[in-house]
Design a protein around this motif. Structure first.
Motif, short mmCIF file in Angstrom:
data_model
loop_
_atom_site.label_atom_id
_atom_site.label_comp_id
_atom_site.label_asym_id
_atom_site.label_seq_id
_atom_site.Cartn_x
_atom_site.Cartn_y
_atom_site.Cartn_z
N ARG A 26 0.84 -1.20 0.00
CA ARG A 26 0.00 0.00 0.00
C ARG A 26 0.87 1.25 0.00
NH1 ARG A 26 -5.03 1.72 3.80
NH2 ARG A 26 -4.80 3.93 3.41
N THR A 29 -1.51 7.53 1.68
CA THR A 29 -2.77 8.14 1.27
C THR A 29 -2.51 9.55 0.77
OG1 THR A 29 -3.94 6.82 2.89
CG2 THR A 29 -5.09 8.74 2.07
N THR A 68 -3.83 -1.38 -8.33
CA THR A 68 -5.17 -0.80 -8.27
C THR A 68 -5.12 0.50 -7.49
OG1 THR A 68 -5.73 -2.07 -6.29
CG2 THR A 68 -6.44 -2.99 -8.39
N GLN A 69 -6.02 1.40 -7.84
CA GLN A 69 -6.18 2.64 -7.08
C GLN A 69 -7.40 2.46 -6.19
OE1 GLN A 69 -6.75 6.14 -9.42
NE2 GLN A 69 -6.64 7.50 -7.69
N GLN A 70 -7.25 2.78 -4.92
CA GLN A 70 -8.32 2.60 -3.94
C GLN A 70 -8.75 3.96 -3.40
OE1 GLN A 70 -9.54 -0.44 -3.29
NE2 GLN A 70 -8.00 -1.48 -4.51
N GLU A 72 -10.09 5.84 -0.17
CA GLU A 72 -10.16 5.60 1.26
C GLU A 72 -11.36 6.29 1.89
OE1 GLU A 72 -6.73 4.85 4.21
OE2 GLU A 72 -7.00 7.02 4.09
N SER A 80 -7.17 8.93 -1.50
CA SER A 80 -6.96 7.76 -2.34
C SER A 80 -5.56 7.23 -2.12
CB SER A 80 -7.15 8.17 -3.81
OG SER A 80 -6.92 7.10 -4.66
N TYR A 82 -2.68 3.82 -3.69
CA TYR A 82 -2.45 2.72 -4.63
C TYR A 82 -2.15 1.45 -3.86
CZ TYR A 82 -2.37 5.67 -8.74
OH TYR A 82 -2.73 6.52 -9.76
N GLU A 83 -2.54 0.34 -4.46
CA GLU A 83 -2.29 -0.96 -3.87
C GLU A 83 -1.61 -1.83 -4.94
OE1 GLU A 83 -5.22 -2.66 -0.76
OE2 GLU A 83 -5.69 -3.63 -2.67
#
Length: 89
Positions: A26, A29, A68-70, A72, A80, A82-83
């Motif tokens: 991860r 943020t 992937t972009q997550q 939060e 947001s 990245y993972e």
């Protein structure tokens, strides 16, 4: 039939013996309004002992399997991160 079953068990045990290592990583943020995006300088934390940016992880032998972009949070100031999923054979 006995030989087929024995062969299947041997093939499965060979695959298990060669299993590698994998981690979910991860990034930090970021606020969406100031979103920088993914770059070579984005640092990822992958468990306790694995950390670095994409070039560093690759030089350590990690293969990037997925990015992937997550999101939060979606409140007044959305954030947001990245993972990555990385693995070693």
């Amino acid at each position: 039939m006995k030989y087929i079953l024995t062969g299947a068990v041997l093939l499965l045990s060979i695959g298990a013996a060669q299993a590698g290592e994998a981690h979910v990583c991860r990034s930090e943020t970021q606020k969406v309004q100031k979103f920088i995006g993914l770059s070579d300088n984005t640092t990822f934390t992958c468990g306790e002992n694995v950390k670095g940016n994409i070039p560093q992880l690759a030089s350590q032998g990690w293969k990037i399997v997925q990015v992937t972009q997550q999101v939060e949070s979606l409140g007044a100031s959305p954030t947001s991160y990245y993972e990555l999923v990385v693995q070693k054979p």
